[in-house]
Design a protein around this motif. Structure first.
Motif, short mmCIF file in Angstrom:
data_model
loop_
_atom_site.label_atom_id
_atom_site.label_comp_id
_atom_site.label_asym_id
_atom_site.label_seq_id
_atom_site.Cartn_x
_atom_site.Cartn_y
_atom_site.Cartn_z
N PHE A 185 0.83 -1.20 0.00
CA PHE A 185 0.00 0.00 0.00
C PHE A 185 0.87 1.25 0.00
O PHE A 185 0.62 2.21 -0.75
N GLY A 186 1.91 1.26 0.81
CA GLY A 186 2.82 2.40 0.86
C GLY A 186 3.53 2.62 -0.46
O GLY A 186 3.71 3.76 -0.91
N ARG A 187 3.93 1.54 -1.10
CA ARG A 187 4.59 1.66 -2.41
C ARG A 187 3.63 2.22 -3.46
O ARG A 187 4.02 3.02 -4.30
N ALA A 188 2.37 1.77 -3.40
CA ALA A 188 1.38 2.28 -4.35
C ALA A 188 1.11 3.77 -4.10
O ALA A 188 0.94 4.54 -5.05
N LEU A 189 1.09 4.18 -2.84
CA LEU A 189 0.93 5.61 -2.53
C LEU A 189 2.11 6.42 -3.06
O LEU A 189 1.94 7.52 -3.58
N ALA A 190 3.31 5.87 -2.91
CA ALA A 190 4.50 6.55 -3.43
C ALA A 190 4.42 6.69 -4.95
O ALA A 190 4.82 7.72 -5.51
N ALA A 191 3.90 5.65 -5.61
CA ALA A 191 3.73 5.73 -7.06
C ALA A 191 2.70 6.79 -7.43
O ALA A 191 2.85 7.51 -8.42
N ALA A 192 1.64 6.90 -6.62
CA ALA A 192 0.64 7.94 -6.86
C ALA A 192 1.25 9.32 -6.70
O ALA A 192 0.94 10.24 -7.47
N ALA A 193 2.13 9.48 -5.71
CA ALA A 193 2.81 10.77 -5.53
C ALA A 193 3.63 11.11 -6.76
O ALA A 193 3.67 12.27 -7.19
N ALA A 194 4.28 10.11 -7.34
CA ALA A 194 5.09 10.35 -8.54
C ALA A 194 4.23 10.73 -9.74
O ALA A 194 4.69 11.46 -10.62
N LYS A 195 2.99 10.26 -9.77
CA LYS A 195 2.09 10.54 -10.89
C LYS A 195 1.32 11.85 -10.71
O LYS A 195 0.77 12.39 -11.67
N ALA A 196 1.24 12.35 -9.49
CA ALA A 196 0.36 13.49 -9.18
C ALA A 196 0.77 14.74 -9.97
O ALA A 196 1.94 15.12 -9.98
N PRO A 197 -0.20 15.41 -10.59
CA PRO A 197 0.11 16.60 -11.37
C PRO A 197 0.27 17.86 -10.53
O PRO A 197 0.89 18.83 -10.98
N GLU A 198 -0.27 17.87 -9.31
CA GLU A 198 -0.20 19.06 -8.46
C GLU A 198 0.79 18.85 -7.32
O GLU A 198 0.81 17.79 -6.69
N VAL A 199 1.59 19.87 -7.06
CA VAL A 199 2.65 19.76 -6.06
C VAL A 199 2.10 19.43 -4.68
O VAL A 199 2.67 18.62 -3.94
N ASP A 200 0.99 20.05 -4.30
CA ASP A 200 0.41 19.77 -2.99
C ASP A 200 0.02 18.31 -2.85
O ASP A 200 0.17 17.72 -1.77
#
Length: 208
Positions: A34-49
């Motif tokens: 789950f943590g790894r998937a969240l980290a991947a989502a952070a890498a994909k996120a278009p907004e800095v916040d």
């Protein structure tokens, strides 16, 4: 709608120690994926916040929730050998694999949708269970209840829901359909996770 016996017995404090131990071990292993998937989502996120929020959530999943697990392991006097003897369940493997696969091949919106139930379902269940507690109720699972029913976790869920709403607004109809599918499947996995813990699910022995 009937409440699953795992959650019903957790709420009343009558859930067996063996079932809760099994659940904690599976949850600790699941949270790595789950943590790894969240980290991947952070890498994909278009907004800095959102990058900052999702990266922080990934850290919290590994660090903060692990602290709760380890406090229970110490209370139960479970050694590393005891924990290693509990095999990772088929449902834990399947749910973790689903999230990691979505992280690799899904869109940002799909990944958020797949991750949301772990936040939202736990917050909802924790809050409902908390309403049934009283000072006279010496529930051994109160630390678990308080973790997910607390204001801080509720604020995290609100922030996550806002992020997924923005992703849905920016997506096309086809992507929103995939987001709904991913969300539904993850909700099903949440139910299966508790059910597998209640049954202390093992791997079937294949005979060919």
């Amino acid at each position: 709608m009937a409440v699953h016996p795992f959650n019903e017995e957790l709420a009343t404090g009558t859930l067996s120690r063996e079932r809760f131990q099994f659940y904690l071990v599976q949850d600790a292993r699941y949270l790595v994926g789950f943590g790894r998937a969240l980290a991947a989502a952070a890498a994909k996120a278009p907004e800095v916040d959102d990058v900052a929020f999702l990266a922080g959530a990934a850290r919290d999943a590994i660090v903060i929730e692990r602290e709760m697990h380890e406090s229970y392991f110490k209370w139960f006097r479970l050694s590393e050998t005891d924990l290693a003897d509990i095999e990772t369940s088929p449902t834990c493997v399947a749910y973790s694999s689903f999230l990691l696969a979505t992280a690799h091949i899904g869109s940002y919106g799909e990944l958020l949708a797949a991750l949301l139930p772990c936040f939202w379902v736990y917050q909802s269940v924790g809050a409902e269970i908390l309403t049934r507690q009283s000072p006279e109720n010496d529930n051994p699972y109160r630390p678990w209840i308080d973790t997910y029913a607390g204001d801080e976790f509720e604020a995290t869920v609100r922030t996550f829901r806002a992020a997924i709403d923005r992703a849905a607004d920016a997506a096309g109809e086809a992507t929103r359909e995939k987001m709904l599918t991913a969300f539904t499947r993850a909700c099903e996995y949440e139910w299966m996770f508790w059910d597998s813990a209640y049954r202390q699910e093992g791997w079937p022995t294949a005979v060919f």
